[in-house]
Motif scaffolding. Structure first.
Motif, PDB file in Angstrom:
ATOM      1  N   LEU A   1      17.728   2.517  -3.173  1.00 43.95           N
ATOM      2  CA  LEU A   1      16.612   1.616  -2.925  1.00 43.95           C
ATOM      3  C   LEU A   1      15.718   1.546  -4.151  1.00 43.95           C
ATOM      4  O   LEU A   1      15.579   2.532  -4.890  1.00 43.95           O
TER       5      LEU A   1
ATOM      6  N   GLU B   1      11.103  -1.136  -2.246  1.00 45.17           N
ATOM      7  CA  GLU B   1      11.804  -1.170  -0.969  1.00 45.17           C
ATOM      8  C   GLU B   1      11.499   0.079  -0.153  1.00 45.17           C
ATOM      9  O   GLU B   1      11.336   0.017   1.070  1.00 45.17           O
TER      10      GLU B   1
ATOM     11  N   ARG C   1      18.703  -4.233   4.569  1.00 45.66           N
ATOM     12  CA  ARG C   1      19.816  -4.217   3.637  1.00 45.66           C
ATOM     13  C   ARG C   1      21.139  -4.269   4.399  1.00 45.66           C
ATOM     14  O   ARG C   1      21.272  -3.718   5.493  1.00 45.66           O
ATOM     15  N   GLU C   2      22.102  -4.928   3.809  1.00 43.98           N
ATOM     16  CA  GLU C   2      23.454  -4.941   4.350  1.00 43.98           C
ATOM     17  C   GLU C   2      24.330  -4.076   3.461  1.00 43.98           C
ATOM     18  O   GLU C   2      24.355  -4.249   2.238  1.00 43.98           O
TER      19      GLU C   2
ATOM     20  N   THR D   1      24.104  -3.880   8.973  1.00 44.21           N
ATOM     21  CA  THR D   1      22.728  -4.194   8.606  1.00 44.21           C
ATOM     22  C   THR D   1      21.833  -2.988   8.913  1.00 44.21           C
ATOM     23  O   THR D   1      21.853  -2.461  10.027  1.00 44.21           O
TER      24      THR D   1
END
Length: 367
Positions: free
Chosen positions: A120, A124, A131-132, A214
């Motif tokens: 990250l 973030e 996030r995926e 996800t």
């Protein structure tokens, strides 16, 4: 090989304990270890052991038999490996500890947990993100739909144990002929076998497959934390629930801030004159530029605290603070006029500054 402890040790009583002592010890342990109190499999096994010990020691005849022969162990002096073995040997087969049946267990099993590492950015981690991530995990086989059998066939009752999940055997003991049961190795206790295994998964019911998951990153996470994404681990066996996915977080450092918990720390350079005379200067925060007041006569190293300008508290309201350390810069190159002004200031303050000018200063042109 694990062995069963002395039953008196299991209950935590002396060998000459009275029936009341045994009953009180059992009730105390049962309250602590009952499956309704804890779902831990280890605790459940301990409850089973305690219950079995009480079933024997609370019955005068069974206790007498155990006192006479229990310490010697099983047949041919071999140690008991299960509390059930003691019942089978001393009191005949078919006795069940804790009210549980030893019949076939379900083929359905929970899938294993999976793990992945996710990097990250600093922002973030502070403000959260969605996030995926790509993972490879065991998924339900689309050819057999998870039952492990070739399409058009199905699992059948185990031909070794007849679907009971157990193999019974007869053995002689000091009390005569005793029938015991062990887990069937063909079906592993499930009572079912697969005569025609699926060509794709070879009977496992699961195959490796890529997937995209996800992940919601909450605000305020930090380096080394793990997030659990329920039900996104490896698929269960024979219809069992999927395991969980654990996401280990790696956070990139910030070029501007040092993080300590939910607080942030930064350094702001100010000039000598700003420190002496006071000023209003801008400092970078997570939310943009923030103007702070520098008091006249500020020393280098003075810390200014900006409340609620730090990292959001994880799963709680509020934020940490931002601590700004003021660093006073001393000029190392002065024009002749600037030097003259500083020398005049030193003269007014009665400070000694005598120093031979350097060659560079002598050559420096006036402006």
């Amino acid at each position: 090989m694990a062995t069963v402890r002395d039953l008196y040790d299991v209950l935590g009583v002396a060998r000459d304990a009275s029936p009341d002592d045994i009953r009180r010890a059992y009730r105390k342990l049962a309250r602590e270890l009952h499956p309704d109190v804890s779902a831990d499999p280890a605790t459940e096994e301990r409850f089973k052991e305690v219950t079995g010990a009480y079933e024997i020691l609370s019955d005068p005849q069974k206790r007498q038999r155990y006192d006479a022969f229990g310490a010697a162990g099983g047949p041919q002096g071999q140690p008991f490996t299960d509390i059930q073995d003691i019942f089978d040997l001393f009191f005949g087969g078919g006795f069940n500890v804790g009210g549980r049946s030893r019949g076939p267990r379900s083929r359905a099993q929970r899938g294993e947990d999976a793990g992945v590492r996710l990097s990250l950015s600093f922002r973030e981690a502070v403000f959260g993100a969605r996030r995926e991530i790509d993972v490879e995990r065991l998924a339900v086989c689309d050819r057999c739909l998870g039952n492990g059998a070739e399409p058009g066939t199905a699992p059948i009752a185990c031909r070794t144990c007849g679907g009971t999940g157990e193999i019974q055997s007869v053995r002689r003991s000091i009390f005569g002929t005793v029938m015991t049961a062990s887990v069937c190795q063909t079906c592993r206790g499930t009572g079912q076998e697969i005569p025609q295994r699926c060509a794709k998964c070879r009977g496992e019911g699961r195959v490796r497959a890529p997937a995209t998951v996800t992940v919601e990153i909450p605000p305020g996470v930090s380096e080394g934390m793990e997030l659990r994404v329920g039900g996104n681990g490896h698929a269960g066996i024979a219809g069992g629930p999927a395991g969980d996915l654990y996401v280990a977080l790696a956070v990139e450092p910030s070029p501007h801030f040092e993080r300590r918990g939910q607080d942030l720390f930064t350094v702001l350079d100010i000039s000598m004159t700003q420190a002496a005379l006071g000023a209003r200067v801008d400092v970078e925060t997570l939310d943009g530029q923030e103007r702070i007041h520098v008091e006249p006569g500020t020393d280098s190293g003075t810390v200014v605290r900006l409340k609620d300008k730090g990292v959001p508290n994880l799963n709680r309201r509020g934020r940490g603070d931002l601590f700004v350390t003021l660093h006073v810069l001393t000029p190392n190159e002065l024009a002749r006029e600037e030097r003259a002004l500083l020398e005049r200031l030193a003269e007014l303050r009665g400070e000694s500054t005598s120093r031979e000018p350097s060659a560079a200063e002598l050559r420096r042109p006036e402006f």
